[in-house]
Design an enzyme around this catalytic site. Structure first.
Site, PDB file in Angstrom:
ATOM      1  NE  ARG A 110      49.184  41.927  11.514  1.00 15.45           N
ATOM      2  CZ  ARG A 110      48.208  42.367  12.313  1.00 15.45           C
ATOM      3  NH1 ARG A 110      48.506  42.896  13.476  1.00 15.45           N
ATOM      4  NH2 ARG A 110      46.947  42.275  11.963  1.00 15.45           N
ATOM      5  CD  GLU A 151      49.955  28.018  19.051  1.00 18.22           C
ATOM      6  OE1 GLU A 151      48.883  27.446  19.175  1.00 18.22           O
ATOM      7  OE2 GLU A 151      51.053  27.547  19.460  1.00 18.22           O
ATOM      8  CG  ASP A 161      45.833  35.170  22.775  1.00 22.27           C
ATOM      9  OD1 ASP A 161      46.633  36.037  23.173  1.00 22.27           O
ATOM     10  OD2 ASP A 161      44.722  35.436  22.292  1.00 22.27           O
ATOM     11  CG  ASN A 194      46.454  44.356  33.798  1.00 21.55           C
ATOM     12  OD1 ASN A 194      46.654  43.543  34.699  1.00 21.55           O
ATOM     13  ND2 ASN A 194      45.369  44.332  33.031  1.00 21.55           N
ATOM     14  CB  SER A 202      46.382  32.792  30.933  1.00 26.49           C
ATOM     15  OG  SER A 202      45.328  31.882  31.107  1.00 26.49           O
ATOM     16  CG  HIS A 212      44.271  35.843  26.691  1.00 25.45           C
ATOM     17  ND1 HIS A 212      43.997  36.590  25.553  1.00 25.45           N
ATOM     18  CD2 HIS A 212      43.306  34.892  26.761  1.00 25.45           C
ATOM     19  CE1 HIS A 212      42.926  36.094  24.966  1.00 25.45           C
ATOM     20  NE2 HIS A 212      42.492  35.063  25.672  1.00 25.45           N
ATOM     21  CG  ASN A 268      49.505  38.899  26.068  1.00 26.68           C
ATOM     22  OD1 ASN A 268      49.217  40.095  26.245  1.00 26.68           O
ATOM     23  ND2 ASN A 268      48.630  38.039  25.553  1.00 26.68           N
ATOM     24  CD  GLN A 284      40.551  45.086  33.651  1.00 27.44           C
ATOM     25  OE1 GLN A 284      40.235  46.159  34.133  1.00 27.44           O
ATOM     26  NE2 GLN A 284      41.357  44.992  32.605  1.00 27.44           N
TER      27      GLN A 284
HETATM   28  C1  GAR Z   1      43.088  43.192  30.269  1.00 28.62           C
HETATM   29  O1  GAR Z   1      41.974  42.622  30.879  1.00 28.62           O
HETATM   30  C2  GAR Z   1      43.872  42.165  29.495  1.00 28.62           C
HETATM   31  O2  GAR Z   1      43.737  40.872  29.995  1.00 28.62           O
HETATM   32  C3  GAR Z   1      43.244  42.263  28.130  1.00 28.62           C
HETATM   33  O3  GAR Z   1      42.987  43.617  27.950  1.00 28.62           O
HETATM   34  C4  GAR Z   1      42.666  44.201  29.213  1.00 28.62           C
HETATM   35  C5  GAR Z   1      43.399  45.502  29.325  1.00 28.62           C
HETATM   36  O4  GAR Z   1      42.995  46.208  30.459  1.00 28.62           O
HETATM   37  N1  GAR Z   1      44.149  41.773  27.125  1.00 28.62           N
HETATM   38  C6  GAR Z   1      43.763  41.136  26.050  1.00 28.62           C
HETATM   39  O5  GAR Z   1      42.608  40.918  25.778  1.00 28.62           O
HETATM   40  C7  GAR Z   1      44.908  40.683  25.154  1.00 28.62           C
HETATM   41  N2  GAR Z   1      44.425  39.862  24.116  1.00 28.62           N
HETATM   42  P1  GAR Z   1      43.833  47.419  31.009  1.00 28.62           P
HETATM   43  O6  GAR Z   1      44.147  48.338  29.821  1.00 28.62           O
HETATM   44  O7  GAR Z   1      42.925  48.090  31.977  1.00 28.62           O
HETATM   45  O8  GAR Z   1      45.061  46.885  31.645  1.00 28.62           O
END
Ligand code: GAR
Length: 219
Positions: free
Chosen positions: A71, A149, A151, A20, A142, A115, A113, A177
């Site tokens: 955290r 909260e 996601d 991404n 999304s 998801h 974000n 993706q």
């Molecule tokens: C993506 O598919 C994103 O939607 C997901 O991680 C992947 C990262 O891919 N994110 C989550 O699951 C967040 N909870 P990338 O490193 O190749 O962009």
């Protein structure tokens, strides 16, 4: 790429491959996405996305969560690292850490974000596997403003993908993706152009509450 336009400063947070991130880098280079990627920050030193950032001459930083006692301490260090670049927008692109309410509040209205599910379905991890197990016909991705909260923040955009006979978690993830790589640069463009804001806990596009059905296509 024109230098006369006002670019919006962003910082991208990653934990892994960074496809991404690459889509955003490519959109800046080839589609004139009007942002300046000031830095890429990973909580994992081995994240390949760091290499993608370096290749694009973008500062690549590691804030390793394992080096902090809890955290809150990690999030404070992450916030310090981000804020030295004074971004208008912070983009979570496969950043796999739960963030504290304090961190989220600090970036209220300027933290996005992505998801891999049609939220509110399948929050959390292993979304593709869980979607297949649930037998859904439609899955997708999304983008939302981040709130405390998990996601659960206001939705900005969704892209549906059909679940096809014979799909497994890998094939579904690959199509999800592809959708992400189109959708995230588009949403970042809305923000950069001042068209997308968070107002009273609702995502507003062009002055109207976001209507997701107008932004989804199947495929
Ligand atoms: C993506 O598919 C994103 O939607 C997901 O991680 C992947 C990262 O891919 N994110 C989550 O699951 C967040 N909870 P990338 O490193 O190749 O962009």
């Amino acid at each position: 790429m024109s230098d006369s336009i006002q670019r919006v400063s962003i910082v991208v947070l990653i934990s892994g491959n960074g496809t991404n991130l690459q889509a955003i880098i490519d959109a800046v280079a080839t589609a004139d996405l009007p942002v300046d990627i000031r830095a890429v920050i990973s909580n994992k030193p081995e994240a390949y996305g760091l290499e993608r950032a370096r290749r694009a001459a973008i500062p690549a930083l590691v804030v390793d969560h394992r080096r902090y006692p809890d955290r809150a301490a990690f999030d404070a260090a992450l916030q310090t690292a981000i804020d030295q670049y004074q971004p208008r927008l912070v983009v979570l692109a496969g950043f796999m850490r739960i963030l504290t309410p304090e961190f989220v509040a600090h970036y209220h209205g300027r933290l996005l974000n992505i998801h891999p599910s049609l939220l509110p379905a399948f929050r959390g991890l292993d979304t593709h596997k869980r979607a297949l197990e649930a037998g859904v016909k439609e899955h997708g991705v999304s983008i939302h403003f981040v709130t405390a909260e998990l996601d659960g923040g206001p939705l900005v955009a969704q892209q549906k993908i059909a679940v096809l006979p014979g799909d497994d978690a890998l094939s579904l993830a690959a199509r999800a993706q592809q959708a992400e790589h189109i959708l995230y640069p588009q949403v970042i463009r809305w923000f950069a152009e001042g068209r997308l804001i968070l107002q009273a806990n609702r995502a507003m596009l062009d002055g109207e509450p976001v209507r997701l059905s107008h932004q989804t296509t199947s495929g």
